[in-house]
Design a protein around this motif. Structure first.
Motif, short mmCIF file in Angstrom:
data_model
loop_
_atom_site.label_atom_id
_atom_site.label_comp_id
_atom_site.label_asym_id
_atom_site.label_seq_id
_atom_site.Cartn_x
_atom_site.Cartn_y
_atom_site.Cartn_z
N GLU A 256 0.83 -1.21 0.00
CA GLU A 256 0.00 0.00 0.00
C GLU A 256 0.86 1.26 0.00
OE1 GLU A 256 -3.07 0.07 2.94
OE2 GLU A 256 -3.61 -2.04 2.62
N THR B 244 2.08 3.72 -8.40
CA THR B 244 1.13 4.81 -8.30
C THR B 244 0.47 5.03 -9.66
OG1 THR B 244 2.90 6.42 -8.70
CG2 THR B 244 2.23 6.07 -6.41
N THR B 245 -0.72 5.62 -9.63
CA THR B 245 -1.49 5.94 -10.84
C THR B 245 -2.14 7.29 -10.62
OG1 THR B 245 -1.94 3.60 -11.21
CG2 THR B 245 -3.35 5.17 -12.34
N ASP C 55 -1.81 -6.83 -10.79
CA ASP C 55 -2.18 -5.69 -9.96
C ASP C 55 -3.15 -4.81 -10.73
OD1 ASP C 55 -2.19 -4.04 -7.76
OD2 ASP C 55 -0.15 -3.31 -7.99
N ARG C 56 -3.92 -4.02 -9.99
CA ARG C 56 -4.77 -2.98 -10.61
C ARG C 56 -4.87 -1.81 -9.65
NH1 ARG C 56 -10.51 -3.96 -12.35
NH2 ARG C 56 -9.75 -5.98 -13.12
N GLN C 57 -5.00 -0.62 -10.21
CA GLN C 57 -5.19 0.59 -9.41
C GLN C 57 -6.23 1.47 -10.09
OE1 GLN C 57 -1.64 2.77 -8.42
NE2 GLN C 57 -0.85 1.19 -7.09
N THR C 58 -6.93 2.27 -9.27
CA THR C 58 -7.95 3.19 -9.74
C THR C 58 -7.60 4.60 -9.29
OG1 THR C 58 -9.65 1.47 -9.63
CG2 THR C 58 -10.41 3.75 -9.69
#
Length: 304
Positions: free
Chosen positions: A17, A194-195, A295-298
């Protein structure tokens, strides 16, 4: 071995995280490199585990380096500056690749070393007794490094030990369940750091610094979704998609063509003639390998 000596995290963060593992011990005796999972998250002769921060901004805010086990401080360095390493700094470093750091002796031949700490942040001295979890200093950018992290080396009787595979008997795709870690640690083979959104493809240095993400965009500016990730392998897929208030706006699949420790990708659209509709825009980035999601990020951004 693991039952006699165990380690806690050497950094005050939430793994997966607010920090991630960038590199592991190199187990390949040749000029190539291979980690304990027979993966690519290492480099030739790498002798420790790198717990990395997401950005230089996180480093500047201050993240503590912690003693992974109790023991006696055997050595300290605290006066090297924090700067991204380039070859012209070799003379300044002069063999002190670890940068600012601490060495702790734990008894029975065990020793840990903590590297790349922030200049002036080390709060212990040689001879001090420390307990597991005690603060040693802060994560920095000193020595031979190009990203903020703490590099922890584990040794017994002077010999390097991989805390993820202390017996060194590597079985590809079946990593040992006997480690030196007190609690099991997640060890993804790659993923997203990071996104964020921006009004143009950001500069890579701005992404690494933690200053690239915008919380609000102009209705007449381009909308770009970017991703900062680690552990790329040839053939990996990075899916980038943007949804607006009325539904999907943009979608692309980027097939990665080479191995990279750290990398950035971005995609987006120019504003329509009438400008973007006001509201919340959502971006999703998915990193996949061989059809399996790593992995995925929003991310979200507001257009007034």
């Amino acid at each position: 071995m693991a039952r006699d000596f165990q380690l806690d995290l050497p950094i005050d963060c939430v793994l997966g995280e607010t920090c991630y593992i960038q590199n592991y011990v190199d187990h390949d005796p040749s000029e190539a490199a291979s980690d304990f999972q027979c993966g690519a998250l290492s480099y030739d002769t790498h002798n420790g585990t790198d717990f990395g921060l997401h950005s230089l901004a996180d480093m500047d805010a201050g993240v503590d380096v912690l003693a992974s086990a109790s023991g006696t401080v055997r050595g300290v360095r605290n006066d090297m500056r924090d700067v991204i390493y380039t070859p012209d700094l070799a003379g300044e470093i002069n063999g002190r690749d670890c940068g600012n750091g601490v060495v702790i002796a734990h008894g029975d031949g065990w020793e840990t070393q903590y590297c790349h700490m922030k200049e002036g942040s080390v709060v212990v001295q040689t001879g001090d007794i420390v307990e597991t979890g005690d603060i040693l200093g802060e994560v920095g950018l000193s020595g031979r490094t190009q990203f903020p992290h703490v590099h922890i080396v584990v040794r017994r009787d002077g010999n390097m030990v991989d805390p993820f595979d202390p017996d060194g008997q590597i079985t590809c795709n079946e990593p040992s369940d006997v480690t030196l870690w007190h609690l099991p640690l997640d060890t993804p083979l790659g993923g997203l750091i990071t996104t964020g959104f921006a009004d143009k493809v950001p500069e890579y240095l701005d992404v690494k610094a933690g200053t690239a993400a915008a919380s609000e965009l102009s209705a007449n500016a381009p909308i770009v979704l970017w991703a900062f990730a680690f552990g790329a392998r040839p053939g990996d897929l990075l899916h980038i998609a943007i949804d607006g208030p009325d539904g999907p706006l943009f979608e692309t699949d980027d097939v990665l063509d080479r191995q990279q420790a750290l990398f950035m990708r971005a995609g987006g659209l120019n504003a329509p003639d009438a400008g973007w509709q006001s509201g919340i825009y959502t971006g999703v980035v998915i990193h996949s390998r061989d059809g399996i999601e790593l992995d995925r990020q929003t991310a979200t951004v507001t257009l007034p």
